[in-house]
Each structure stands twice: as C-alpha cells, then as structure tokens.
Design a protein around this motif. Structure first.
Motif, PDB file in Angstrom:
ATOM      1  N   VAL A   1       0.879  -1.174   0.000  1.00  0.00           N
ATOM      2  CA  VAL A   1       0.000   0.000   0.000  1.00  0.00           C
ATOM      3  C   VAL A   1       0.913   1.220   0.000  1.00  0.00           C
ATOM      4  O   VAL A   1       1.369   1.702   1.032  1.00  0.00           O
ATOM      5  CB  VAL A   1      -0.935   0.010   1.238  1.00  0.00           C
ATOM      6  N   MET A   2       1.234   1.662  -1.199  1.00  0.00           N
ATOM      7  CA  MET A   2       2.172   2.782  -1.347  1.00  0.00           C
ATOM      8  C   MET A   2       1.723   3.663  -2.499  1.00  0.00           C
ATOM      9  O   MET A   2       0.888   3.267  -3.310  1.00  0.00           O
ATOM     10  CB  MET A   2       3.591   2.256  -1.620  1.00  0.00           C
ATOM     11  N   ARG A   3       2.325   4.850  -2.550  1.00  0.00           N
ATOM     12  CA  ARG A   3       1.958   5.809  -3.578  1.00  0.00           C
ATOM     13  C   ARG A   3       3.227   6.481  -4.107  1.00  0.00           C
ATOM     14  O   ARG A   3       4.127   6.804  -3.333  1.00  0.00           O
ATOM     15  CB  ARG A   3       1.043   6.855  -2.921  1.00  0.00           C
ATOM     16  N   ALA A   4       3.297   6.656  -5.436  1.00  0.00           N
ATOM     17  CA  ALA A   4       4.378   7.460  -6.024  1.00  0.00           C
ATOM     18  C   ALA A   4       3.732   8.785  -6.415  1.00  0.00           C
ATOM     19  O   ALA A   4       3.103   8.894  -7.454  1.00  0.00           O
ATOM     20  CB  ALA A   4       4.967   6.758  -7.239  1.00  0.00           C
ATOM     21  N   ASN A   5       3.867   9.754  -5.515  1.00  0.00           N
ATOM     22  CA  ASN A   5       3.194  11.041  -5.715  1.00  0.00           C
ATOM     23  C   ASN A   5       4.158  12.028  -6.357  1.00  0.00           C
ATOM     24  O   ASN A   5       5.370  11.853  -6.272  1.00  0.00           O
ATOM     25  CB  ASN A   5       2.757  11.588  -4.344  1.00  0.00           C
ATOM     26  N   GLY A   6       3.634  13.043  -6.985  1.00  0.00           N
ATOM     27  CA  GLY A   6       4.537  14.079  -7.460  1.00  0.00           C
ATOM     28  C   GLY A   6       4.133  14.654  -8.788  1.00  0.00           C
ATOM     29  O   GLY A   6       3.050  14.384  -9.315  1.00  0.00           O
ATOM     30  N   LEU A   7       5.035  15.447  -9.326  1.00  0.00           N
ATOM     31  CA  LEU A   7       4.802  16.100 -10.604  1.00  0.00           C
ATOM     32  C   LEU A   7       6.157  16.372 -11.246  1.00  0.00           C
ATOM     33  O   LEU A   7       7.177  16.422 -10.544  1.00  0.00           O
ATOM     34  CB  LEU A   7       4.037  17.415 -10.422  1.00  0.00           C
TER      35      LEU A   7
ATOM     36  N   ARG B   1      -3.607  15.815   1.559  1.00  0.00           N
ATOM     37  CA  ARG B   1      -3.858  17.220   1.203  1.00  0.00           C
ATOM     38  C   ARG B   1      -3.149  18.214   2.120  1.00  0.00           C
ATOM     39  O   ARG B   1      -3.005  19.378   1.799  1.00  0.00           O
ATOM     40  CB  ARG B   1      -5.356  17.501   1.230  1.00  0.00           C
ATOM     41  N   ASP B   2      -2.720  17.737   3.292  1.00  0.00           N
ATOM     42  CA  ASP B   2      -2.046  18.664   4.202  1.00  0.00           C
ATOM     43  C   ASP B   2      -1.083  17.887   5.097  1.00  0.00           C
ATOM     44  O   ASP B   2      -0.984  16.662   5.008  1.00  0.00           O
ATOM     45  CB  ASP B   2      -3.055  19.459   5.041  1.00  0.00           C
ATOM     46  N   TYR B   3      -0.370  18.631   5.947  1.00  0.00           N
ATOM     47  CA  TYR B   3       0.680  18.011   6.748  1.00  0.00           C
ATOM     48  C   TYR B   3       0.131  16.953   7.693  1.00  0.00           C
ATOM     49  O   TYR B   3       0.705  15.870   7.829  1.00  0.00           O
ATOM     50  CB  TYR B   3       1.439  19.092   7.550  1.00  0.00           C
ATOM     51  N   ARG B   4      -0.988  17.241   8.374  1.00  0.00           N
ATOM     52  CA  ARG B   4      -1.498  16.274   9.369  1.00  0.00           C
ATOM     53  C   ARG B   4      -1.936  14.980   8.698  1.00  0.00           C
ATOM     54  O   ARG B   4      -1.719  13.893   9.230  1.00  0.00           O
ATOM     55  CB  ARG B   4      -2.641  16.893  10.175  1.00  0.00           C
ATOM     56  N   GLU B   5      -2.557  15.123   7.521  1.00  0.00           N
ATOM     57  CA  GLU B   5      -2.973  13.934   6.794  1.00  0.00           C
ATOM     58  C   GLU B   5      -1.730  13.115   6.409  1.00  0.00           C
ATOM     59  O   GLU B   5      -1.687  11.897   6.558  1.00  0.00           O
ATOM     60  CB  GLU B   5      -3.723  14.367   5.540  1.00  0.00           C
ATOM     61  N   PHE B   6      -0.722  13.808   5.903  1.00  0.00           N
ATOM     62  CA  PHE B   6       0.522  13.147   5.481  1.00  0.00           C
ATOM     63  C   PHE B   6       1.148  12.410   6.671  1.00  0.00           C
ATOM     64  O   PHE B   6       1.519  11.241   6.577  1.00  0.00           O
ATOM     65  CB  PHE B   6       1.493  14.190   4.919  1.00  0.00           C
ATOM     66  N   TYR B   7       1.233  13.100   7.787  1.00  0.00           N
ATOM     67  CA  TYR B   7       1.886  12.542   8.973  1.00  0.00           C
ATOM     68  C   TYR B   7       1.111  11.330   9.498  1.00  0.00           C
ATOM     69  O   TYR B   7       1.678  10.265   9.755  1.00  0.00           O
ATOM     70  CB  TYR B   7       1.971  13.628  10.054  1.00  0.00           C
ATOM     71  N   THR B   8      -0.203  11.499   9.650  1.00  0.00           N
ATOM     72  CA  THR B   8      -1.018  10.452  10.264  1.00  0.00           C
ATOM     73  C   THR B   8      -1.048   9.215   9.379  1.00  0.00           C
ATOM     74  O   THR B   8      -0.887   8.090   9.850  1.00  0.00           O
ATOM     75  CB  THR B   8      -2.456  10.981  10.500  1.00  0.00           C
ATOM     76  N   ARG B   9      -1.225   9.443   8.075  1.00  0.00           N
ATOM     77  CA  ARG B   9      -1.311   8.286   7.177  1.00  0.00           C
ATOM     78  C   ARG B   9       0.030   7.569   7.040  1.00  0.00           C
ATOM     79  O   ARG B   9       0.084   6.386   6.717  1.00  0.00           O
ATOM     80  CB  ARG B   9      -1.753   8.746   5.798  1.00  0.00           C
ATOM     81  N   SER B  10       1.130   8.303   7.228  1.00  0.00           N
ATOM     82  CA  SER B  10       2.450   7.669   7.096  1.00  0.00           C
ATOM     83  C   SER B  10       2.668   6.626   8.176  1.00  0.00           C
ATOM     84  O   SER B  10       3.451   5.690   7.994  1.00  0.00           O
ATOM     85  CB  SER B  10       3.561   8.721   7.157  1.00  0.00           C
TER      86      SER B  10
END
Ligand SMILES: Cc1ncc(COP(=O)(O)O)c(C=O)c1O
Length: 443
Positions: free
Chosen positions: A355-361, A375-384
């Motif tokens: 369950v991984m994602r290659a995010n970016g542009l 979408r934001d820092y807390r989401e990034f942190y918690t989901r990590s």
C-alpha cells in the motif's frame, strides 16, 4: 553492495566521527549504518569510493538538474575561474542570469542574489517587513523554508506539539529559540481556506508576509489547490500583505517555475538550487513594485542587502549555462520521464501488494506509505504511520542495495542527464528493491 563494514565508506565514516559530530555536516544525509562517500559523478550516475555505481535520484536535492560533469557547465565555470573567481566589482554575468530568470518567471521583474535558499528566504522576509512596516510572517504547517529559525517554527511538528487543527501551534525546531521569535509566526493549515482565512484575518494588522511553497517537498509534492492560492493572493491584496512563494525546490516544476505551472504569481519569489548550475546560490525576485524596497537609487534605503559572496561570478556562470540548457523541451522530457517513473512504480507497488503511492509532478516524486493523496501536513503525517521512519529506512536501504540513490525520506528527483533507458533501468532496479522490501515487511 550496501552495507559492507569492510568498505572504504565505512572506514571514512569512522574517521569522520572523530572530527565531525555525527560524521556529517548535513543532517538530512542519515543513511544507516554508515554514510556512503562519493568519488565521482558522470551524467546521472554517481560512483562511491568503493566503486559502487548508483543511478542518482537525489541530485543533491535538486541542484544537479543536468546531472554530473555536464560539459557546458564545466566549460563556463573553467572560463570564469580563469577570468576571476570573485572580486568587489560586479560581473556582467549577474545581469545575464537576472535577465534569464526574469524572462522565465511570470512574477519576477527584478532579481537579487544570495548564496543559499535559506539566506534568500531571510532576505525576502526582511523585504516584506520593510515594505509593510509589520513583523509577523505566516507559513503553512509542516513547511520547510530553510534554516532561518523564524521559519523553522512548525517544521516537522508532531501530535505532541502541533496544537489544535483550527489553530496550529508554532513549535520551534531549535531548543532555546526565543518565544519572542515564534510569537511572530502564524501557522496556517495547507489547503484549508476557511481556517487559513480566519487565522490570517486575525493577525492581518501585524502581518508582513504569507509564505507558501506551492508544491512542498515535505508534503510529498501535494500541490496547493489553485483556488487556495487565488484566495491567498486576494487576501494579501486586500490586506496589504506581501505574498512570498518559496520556489527553492519546486522551481523545477517547469520552464516558468512553480508559479507558471500553478497560474498564480506572488509579490516575491525565493529561488535557489537549479538556478546555480550546481554551485551555491539563492535569489529573491519579485514585481518591480515589491523589489523597489531594495532600490538605493530611488530615495532613502529601505532595506539593506549585501554579502561577500552574493552574485559570485562562478555561480552566475554555472547558472547561466544550466538555464540555457533547460529549454521548454527539456522540461517536457523531464515531465514525461517523471510520469513514467511514477506509473512504473505504481504498477510495482500493486504487484508486490504494497500500500504505497508514487506522488509528485514533473521531475519530483515522493514515495509514500499510503494510497490516496494527502492534502495537508497532518494527513501526510497520520497516514504515514508511527513506524514511518523505520519503514523508510528499510526502503531506502533496499533501493541503495540495488544501486538506486534516493533521499532518505523517499524522494526521487530526476535529471536531464537521464535517458529513457535510464528510467527503465531504474524501474528494473526498483522492482527488485521493492520485492526485497515487501519480503522484509511480510517477514
Ligand atoms: C523549499 C525550500 N526552501 C528553502 C530551502 C533552503 O535552501 P538552502 O538549502 O539552499 O539554504 C530548501 C532546501 O532544501 C527548500 O527545499
């Protein structure tokens, strides 16, 4: 390949420990159990002191957008060094590099140079204060804007210190940072306009600047929404606040920088990295109106800015050579190759059941331990997840063992030195690395 306790890198690491705390002068290079030492680079490949060759997907956190030993940069630097390395008189090259930046960046009419992105951010904030006569600065939660202690507030916050979601705290990074400094920081939640607006309005009378990185690396290149950037800009107009884009990293989003891609221009833009062709650099650019604050010919000086090495001609020469070869076609190729890397990795995650994602542009990719974009820092942190650092370290080691050098937080940054065959080779190596990683995860 890695780790090998008998390697020359391991020996150098031990030697360094005696004279350098932590055996480094750069904490973001945190390989375990030892750091690999470089010997030489050519194109997109780095050879370490033991002769191991890596495809370099860090590119010195973006500066090496042409890879290594790029002939036009080497020639330009050699020629410049023979003329002069540095002297008190300005060199024509600083005008030429300014002209190139102005031609590319839609929000930049004028430029001043510094030696790093950190310094450029500091100068931009001082300029915003001089323009407004106010002191406070707003930044997005979790954002990285260099080592200026003011801007280090709320860098890598945790649930223990990040405060309520509708009023994020501004925890200092450094122990002993004066409260009087962090009191000057307003932290807003990235991409949440109602909350951001309420917080900014509350401080509007004291607010000099709103700083935002439109594609923040520390958020895995999750973009700021177009409507969010428009709203920030409208707020800044309405309240006489200076809007600052930090493009030190994301400037490589396209020929016209991040602002060209996002379709929104700020008052001031902070740059660095790729505009120096691999040499130390930073720059503050902006609208003629905002940059007038530095103009000592137009009346009493409002904002003083100097530095022994500002616009040093070697960085200027390298930057000119780098930008000359960063044409719209090169950016298109970087984008296509970045898309190929991300789609190839996505297929490999699926194949390995990760369950991984290659995010970016464009040429910027972030490997993440969740599937839906944050979408934001807390989401990034918690989901990590709580074991993020350990998992990232083991992923990093798997990549290194297969000869893929990525940043320790899962960042992969491409270079124009890469051919399509290099991308496919990278994917082959990543496929093996991910299979090994998935095996460890399952074990
Ligand atoms: C977004 C951003 N801002 C500022 C900086 C600081 O730049 P420098 O390391 O050149 O001081 C960096 C460096 O990585 C960065 O990524």
């Amino acid at each position: 390949m890695f780790p090998d306790p008998q390697s020359r890198s391991a020996q150098l690491f031990e030697r360094a420990r005696r004279v350098q705390p932590g055996a480094n002068t750069r904490h973001m290079i945190t390989f375990a159990p030892y750091i690999v030492y470089a010997d030489r680079g050519e194109g997109c490949r780095l050879t370490d002191v033991d002769g191991n060759v890596y495809i370099d997907w860090i590119n010195n956190f973006s500066t090496q957008i042409h890879g290594y030993a790029f002939a036009p940069i080497l020639e330009a630097v050699r020629a410049q060094i023979e003329r002069t390395i540095c002297c008190i008189l300005p060199d024509e090259s600083e005008i030429e590099l300014s002209e190139m930046i102005v031609e590319r960046m839609p929000g930049v009419d004028q430029v001043r140079f510094t030696n790093s992105g950190t310094e450029a951010m500091m100068v931009a904030i001082k300029a915003a204060r001089a323009l407004t006569g106010r002191s406070k600065v707003a930044k997005a939660e979790g954002g990285y804007h260099g080592q200026y202690d003011l801007m280090e507030a709320s860098f890598l916050p945790t649930p223990a210190n990040w405060g309520p979601a509708d009023r994020p705290a501004a925890p200092p990074l450094g122990v002993g940072t004066p409260r009087s400094l962090t009191d000057q920081v307003v932290v807003y939640p990235f991409n949440d306009w109602p909350t951001t607006e309420a917080l900014l309005e509350e401080s509007a009378a004291d607010l000099a600047a709103v700083v935002i990185d439109p594609y923040p690396a520390r958020l895995g290149f999750s973009p700021a929404d177009r409507a969010y950037l428009d709203a920030l800009k409208a707020f800044c107009r309405r309240r006489g606040v200076v809007l600052i884009f930090d493009e030190v990293f994301c400037n490589r989003a396209g020929y016209h920088g991040a602002q060209g891609r996002a379709g929104v221009t700020p008052d001031l833009t902070v740059m660095g990295k790729i505009i120096g062709g691999g040499f130390p650099i930073g720059a503050v650019g902006g609208t003629r109106e905002a940059m007038a604050v530095f103009d000592n010919l137009a009346g009493p000086l409002r904002m003083s800015h100097s530095g022994t090495f500002t616009a040093n001609p070697v960085s200027m020469a390298a930057g000119i050579a780098a930008l000359k070869h960063l044409t719209p076609e090169v950016f298109q190729r970087l984008e296509r190759q970045g898309d190929r890397l991300r789609s190839g990795l996505t297929a490999q995650f699926r194949r390995e059941g990760l369950v991984m994602r290659a995010n970016g542009l464009a040429s910027m990719t972030s490997l993440q331990f969740f599937a839906e974009p944050a979408r934001d820092y807390r989401e990034f942190y918690t989901r990590s997840g709580p074991d993020y650092l350990q998992r990232m370290q083991s992923l990093h080691r798997s990549f290194l063992s297969e000869g893929v050098l990525m940043a320790t937080r899962g960042m992969m940054i491409g270079s124009a030195a890469m051919t399509d065959a290099d991308i496919e080779e990278t994917l082959d190596r990543c496929g093996r690395a991910l299979a090994a990683f998935a095996g460890q995860t399952a074990a």
